[in-house]
Design a protein around this motif. Structure first.
Motif, PDB file in Angstrom:
ATOM      1  N   LEU A  37       7.962  25.535  34.498  1.00  0.00           N
ATOM      2  CA  LEU A  37       8.438  24.920  35.741  1.00  0.00           C
ATOM      3  C   LEU A  37       7.391  23.999  36.356  1.00  0.00           C
ATOM      4  O   LEU A  37       7.676  23.331  37.354  1.00  0.00           O
ATOM      5  CB  LEU A  37       8.813  26.019  36.749  1.00  0.00           C
ATOM      6  N   CYS A  38       6.203  23.974  35.770  1.00  0.00           N
ATOM      7  CA  CYS A  38       5.122  23.147  36.317  1.00  0.00           C
ATOM      8  C   CYS A  38       4.957  21.876  35.493  1.00  0.00           C
ATOM      9  O   CYS A  38       5.247  21.839  34.298  1.00  0.00           O
ATOM     10  CB  CYS A  38       3.812  23.926  36.325  1.00  0.00           C
ATOM     11  N   ARG A  39       4.491  20.834  36.174  1.00  0.00           N
ATOM     12  CA  ARG A  39       4.110  19.602  35.504  1.00  0.00           C
ATOM     13  C   ARG A  39       2.612  19.416  35.695  1.00  0.00           C
ATOM     14  O   ARG A  39       2.040  19.805  36.706  1.00  0.00           O
ATOM     15  CB  ARG A  39       4.874  18.413  36.070  1.00  0.00           C
ATOM     16  N   TYR A  40       1.971  18.811  34.696  1.00  0.00           N
ATOM     17  CA  TYR A  40       0.535  18.646  34.705  1.00  0.00           C
ATOM     18  C   TYR A  40       0.190  17.167  34.693  1.00  0.00           C
ATOM     19  O   TYR A  40       0.852  16.356  34.027  1.00  0.00           O
ATOM     20  CB  TYR A  40      -0.090  19.355  33.500  1.00  0.00           C
ATOM     21  N   PHE A  41      -0.813  16.797  35.452  1.00  0.00           N
ATOM     22  CA  PHE A  41      -1.208  15.405  35.575  1.00  0.00           C
ATOM     23  C   PHE A  41      -2.723  15.283  35.401  1.00  0.00           C
ATOM     24  O   PHE A  41      -3.476  16.217  35.642  1.00  0.00           O
ATOM     25  CB  PHE A  41      -0.826  14.838  36.957  1.00  0.00           C
ATOM     26  N   VAL A  42      -3.117  14.087  34.968  1.00  0.00           N
ATOM     27  CA  VAL A  42      -4.527  13.747  34.874  1.00  0.00           C
ATOM     28  C   VAL A  42      -4.772  12.549  35.773  1.00  0.00           C
ATOM     29  O   VAL A  42      -4.057  11.530  35.693  1.00  0.00           O
ATOM     30  CB  VAL A  42      -4.943  13.412  33.434  1.00  0.00           C
ATOM     31  N   GLN A  51      -9.443   3.355  43.591  1.00  0.00           N
ATOM     32  CA  GLN A  51      -8.067   3.819  43.456  1.00  0.00           C
ATOM     33  C   GLN A  51      -7.969   4.791  42.277  1.00  0.00           C
ATOM     34  O   GLN A  51      -8.646   4.621  41.263  1.00  0.00           O
ATOM     35  CB  GLN A  51      -7.114   2.630  43.222  1.00  0.00           C
ATOM     36  N   MET A  52      -7.115   5.790  42.419  1.00  0.00           N
ATOM     37  CA  MET A  52      -6.878   6.747  41.331  1.00  0.00           C
ATOM     38  C   MET A  52      -5.492   6.556  40.770  1.00  0.00           C
ATOM     39  O   MET A  52      -4.523   6.513  41.518  1.00  0.00           O
ATOM     40  CB  MET A  52      -7.038   8.194  41.815  1.00  0.00           C
ATOM     41  N   GLU A  53      -5.417   6.452  39.448  1.00  0.00           N
ATOM     42  CA  GLU A  53      -4.135   6.364  38.773  1.00  0.00           C
ATOM     43  C   GLU A  53      -3.812   7.731  38.166  1.00  0.00           C
ATOM     44  O   GLU A  53      -4.675   8.361  37.548  1.00  0.00           O
ATOM     45  CB  GLU A  53      -4.163   5.294  37.688  1.00  0.00           C
ATOM     46  N   VAL A  54      -2.557   8.173  38.356  1.00  0.00           N
ATOM     47  CA  VAL A  54      -2.132   9.502  37.909  1.00  0.00           C
ATOM     48  C   VAL A  54      -1.238   9.366  36.687  1.00  0.00           C
ATOM     49  O   VAL A  54      -0.310   8.568  36.665  1.00  0.00           O
ATOM     50  CB  VAL A  54      -1.398  10.254  39.035  1.00  0.00           C
ATOM     51  N   TYR A  55      -1.519  10.199  35.647  1.00  0.00           N
ATOM     52  CA  TYR A  55      -0.762  10.171  34.407  1.00  0.00           C
ATOM     53  C   TYR A  55      -0.227  11.578  34.114  1.00  0.00           C
ATOM     54  O   TYR A  55      -0.885  12.587  34.379  1.00  0.00           O
ATOM     55  CB  TYR A  55      -1.637   9.729  33.235  1.00  0.00           C
ATOM     56  N   ASN A  56       0.988  11.611  33.534  1.00  0.00           N
ATOM     57  CA  ASN A  56       1.526  12.883  33.050  1.00  0.00           C
ATOM     58  C   ASN A  56       0.622  13.422  31.932  1.00  0.00           C
ATOM     59  O   ASN A  56       0.112  12.646  31.111  1.00  0.00           O
ATOM     60  CB  ASN A  56       2.938  12.706  32.513  1.00  0.00           C
ATOM     61  N   ALA A  57       0.478  14.741  31.864  1.00  0.00           N
ATOM     62  CA  ALA A  57      -0.402  15.344  30.850  1.00  0.00           C
ATOM     63  C   ALA A  57       0.181  16.655  30.340  1.00  0.00           C
ATOM     64  O   ALA A  57       1.117  17.205  30.918  1.00  0.00           O
ATOM     65  CB  ALA A  57      -1.785  15.578  31.439  1.00  0.00           C
ATOM     66  N   GLU A  58      -0.396  17.108  29.280  1.00  0.00           N
ATOM     67  CA  GLU A  58      -0.005  18.392  28.686  1.00  0.00           C
ATOM     68  C   GLU A  58      -1.270  19.173  28.344  1.00  0.00           C
ATOM     69  O   GLU A  58      -2.278  18.592  27.923  1.00  0.00           O
ATOM     70  CB  GLU A  58       0.825  18.175  27.416  1.00  0.00           C
ATOM     71  N   ILE A  59      -1.237  20.495  28.528  1.00  0.00           N
ATOM     72  CA  ILE A  59      -2.417  21.320  28.302  1.00  0.00           C
ATOM     73  C   ILE A  59      -2.501  21.734  26.832  1.00  0.00           C
ATOM     74  O   ILE A  59      -1.514  22.188  26.238  1.00  0.00           O
ATOM     75  CB  ILE A  59      -2.387  22.574  29.193  1.00  0.00           C
ATOM     76  N   PHE A  60      -3.683  21.561  26.242  1.00  0.00           N
ATOM     77  CA  PHE A  60      -3.948  21.986  24.868  1.00  0.00           C
ATOM     78  C   PHE A  60      -5.164  22.912  24.855  1.00  0.00           C
ATOM     79  O   PHE A  60      -6.104  22.720  25.621  1.00  0.00           O
ATOM     80  CB  PHE A  60      -4.254  20.775  23.969  1.00  0.00           C
ATOM     81  N   ASN A  61      -5.110  23.923  23.983  1.00  0.00           N
ATOM     82  CA  ASN A  61      -6.263  24.779  23.736  1.00  0.00           C
ATOM     83  C   ASN A  61      -6.898  24.305  22.439  1.00  0.00           C
ATOM     84  O   ASN A  61      -6.380  24.539  21.345  1.00  0.00           O
ATOM     85  CB  ASN A  61      -5.827  26.244  23.623  1.00  0.00           C
TER      86      ASN A  61
END
Length: 371
Positions: A37-42, A51-61
């Motif tokens: 249910l969560c979305r992750y951003f970088v 200025q900060m630009e926000v990008y969609n991200a995914e968590i990897f181990n």
């Protein structure tokens, strides 16, 4: 890039450093258990504009990948190393100062052992060249006599009677002898039916069962022989043990002073698993055999059946005869003893004066030639 709910696997993400390759998956059994249910951003900060630009991200181990197609050629040798060598490399790279000092010390000791081994080998070669093989074999035989003699009862070579060669008090002190009165009463008062049952059950060694058939009628002599037989039987049973784990290994019926004597005189101390243990080593078993023979000589008017004792002690005949010769006994075949008239395979040991000259173990047994 947000966490996908699709069942289609995404290509593994791969990253590299100077020494290792890392890989991470967002699909399969090894994926991290993230909240769907969560979305992750970088966020990427532009230091010039602020200025900060926000990008969609995914968590990897990300995990190190040890694979031939990703590892450098030099690391292939690593796979051929032993477990100890791999652990040493890990200590060199990531170990604490204490671990690194221990590793360095162990390696120096290994080098020292190699140097010492080479020095010993060279010294042994020089001794053999200088003295000769025949002389060395004779020295070894003499050393065997001396090694066995360390475990013999005190010997009085100037004794005027056989009973004074190995004094009874050196085998059992007066206090120990007195402590045997109570447990040995069962032997002194044994009936024919009880003896038959003990013989059937083999609850005592064969030597003792045979001697119980010939207990003297006179009360004092009968009590004396019963005490000697009880201690001899206990001593032989004690020799069957290997590592003593109990404070009273021979049971509660064994007097405390006898238990202390067995532990003090017939065991060796050894260190195992962080604790000190009492061990009946091969040398201690030889010592037990020597004291058993000496006591049997006092029981049997200084002539005893060595073969019967050898079987009870579970020793090889050659070892038993070596100990008997070290005790200065004369060895002969069975003749005229009760129950042994027709058994010429039994060896008798006789203690008589003057004492024979001690011989090397094995008598005149031939030794293999050494080139």
């Amino acid at each position: 890039m947000y966490q996908s709910s699709s069942s289609v696997p995404v290509k593994p993400e791969v990253s590299e450093s100077d020494r290792l390759s890392y890989v991470g998956n967002n699909f399969g059994s090894g994926v991290m258990k993230c909240n769907s249910l969560c979305r992750y951003f970088v966020g990427v900060l532009n230091q010039d504009s602020g200025q900060m630009e926000v990008y969609n991200a995914e968590i990897f181990n990300m995990q190190p990948l040890l694979s031939d197609n990703l590892l450098h050629d030099d690391t292939k040798d690593y796979q051929k190393k032993s477990y100890r060598e791999k652990m040493d490399l890990c200590i060199e790279a990531f170990g604490t100062s204490r671990q690194k000092r221990a590793l360095s010390s162990r390696r120096m000791n290994a080098v020292g052992s190699d140097v010492l081994s080479s020095a010993v080998t060279k010294a042994a070669t020089n001794v053999i060249d200088a003295k000769g093989v025949t002389a060395l074999i004779q020295d070894m035989a003499q050393d065997d006599v001396q090694n066995i003699s360390v475990f013999l009862p005190p010997c009085n070579e100037d004794a005027d009677k056989p009973e004074n060669v190995y004094k009874f008090e050196d085998i059992l002190s007066p206090a120990e002898y007195e402590a045997l009165r109570v447990p040995a009463a069962a032997f002194a008062n044994i009936t024919a039916e009880e003896l038959a049952k003990k013989s059937e059950d083999r609850s005592h060694c064969c030597f003792v069962l045979e001697e119980l058939k010939f207990l003297p009628a006179e009360e004092r002599s009968r009590d004396h022989k019963a005490r000697c037989l009880w201690f001899l039987d206990t001593l032989i049973k004690f020799s069957y043990l290997k590592v003593i784990k109990k404070k009273h290994p021979m049971g509660p019926e064994c007097p405390h002073i006898i238990s202390r004597k067995l532990m003090k005189n017939f065991t060796s101390l050894t260190y195992n698993n962080g604790s000190v243990q009492n061990l009946i080593s091969a040398s201690m078993k030889a010592k037990i055999a020597a004291y058993v023979i000496a006591l049997a000589l006092h029981i049997n008017n200084f002539q005893t059946d060595l073969t019967l004792l050898q079987n009870d002690l579970k020793l090889q005949e050659s070892r038993m005869l070596d100990i008997a010769r070290a005790l200065r006994l004369r060895i002969s075949k069975a003749k005229g003893l009760p129950g042994l008239e027709n058994d010429s395979n039994h060896k008798l040991g006789t203690l008589s004066l003057p004492l024979p000259v001690p011989k090397a173990p094995g008598g005149q047994r031939k030794r293999k030639k050494m080139n």
